[in-house]
Design an enzyme around this catalytic site. Sequence first.
Site, PDB file in Angstrom:
ATOM      1  N   ASP A   8       0.860  -1.175   0.000  1.00 18.89           N
ATOM      2  CA  ASP A   8       0.000   0.000   0.000  1.00 18.89           C
ATOM      3  C   ASP A   8       0.904   1.234   0.000  1.00 18.89           C
ATOM      4  OD1 ASP A   8      -2.299   1.725   0.520  1.00 18.89           O
ATOM      5  OD2 ASP A   8      -1.518   1.841   2.568  1.00 18.89           O
ATOM      6  N   ASP A  10      -0.235   5.162   0.812  1.00 14.35           N
ATOM      7  CA  ASP A  10      -0.512   6.126   1.875  1.00 14.35           C
ATOM      8  C   ASP A  10      -0.649   5.438   3.226  1.00 14.35           C
ATOM      9  OD1 ASP A  10      -1.193   8.870   0.403  1.00 14.35           O
ATOM     10  OD2 ASP A  10      -1.967   7.223  -0.795  1.00 14.35           O
ATOM     11  N   ASP A 212      -2.357  -0.500   5.900  1.00 21.65           N
ATOM     12  CA  ASP A 212      -2.754   0.212   7.118  1.00 21.65           C
ATOM     13  C   ASP A 212      -4.238   0.511   7.216  1.00 21.65           C
ATOM     14  OD1 ASP A 212      -2.989   3.657   6.675  1.00 21.65           O
ATOM     15  OD2 ASP A 212      -2.611   2.287   5.019  1.00 21.65           O
TER      16      ASP A 212
END
Length: 272
Positions: A8, A10, A212
């Site tokens: 991922d 961001d 996240d």
Amino acid sequence: MARLAAFDMDGTLLMPDHHLGEKTLSTLARLRERDITLTFATGRHALEMQHILGALSLDAYLITGNGTRVHSLEGELLHRDDLPADVAELVLYQQWDTRASMHIFNDDGWFTGKEIPALLQAFVYSGFRYQIIDVKKMPLGSVTKICFCGDHDDLTRLQIQLYEALGERAHLCFSATDCLEVLPVGCNKGAALTVLTQHLGLSLRDCMAFGDAMNDREMLVSVGSGFIMGNAMPQLRAELPHLPVIGHCRNQAVSHYLTHWLDYPHLPYSPE
């Protein structure tokens, strides 16, 4: 030894200032030297990610738009998934009880109805930006996803409205606490990674992944080794309590973990 690493962007690979750190770039280069396939799995647009890869001279596969597009190292489109036109029409034309701003994505870019300069802070690294349009005139046949940006509590209430209106005709997920996404049914990073691994002749067990947010959930549970960031959304950690948690993105925790994995693969890892 994993053969593919999926990241991922961001809140995971990017630091809070939305840049890739030097340690991270060095570690990515080390992975390539070990013939480990790199894959960036992000909600960001393919146009932006292709620009970033070119600027950094990185060879990586792309899963973009939270799984709506998959591109090869050469930029070839391997997979696409669009919102049905009737779903896009309902979301665009309905009067929702929300203060959140609406954003529409297709292969030509990112579109919204008004200037929101604060949102561009997340794109300082690439210079990617929205185009201002009348959203009611947006072509409906090629919308990849629609997202709403705003306060989390407001978005949670909007999520209920969207569920009631759409039922099972779309997939809803939070890509961040302040971003709720409307995606095609069955579309997520995990499903897209399945398509990519089949193309590469790999098994998901051969993959590691880092994330996240709730839009990373399917990817993290599908791979052989999934890792949650220390700064992850509480909902993600609660849903996947069995997965290891590494450090914070501000400390380039992915690089920290992978450096240990490359140098000391048989020793226990500590995020400290």
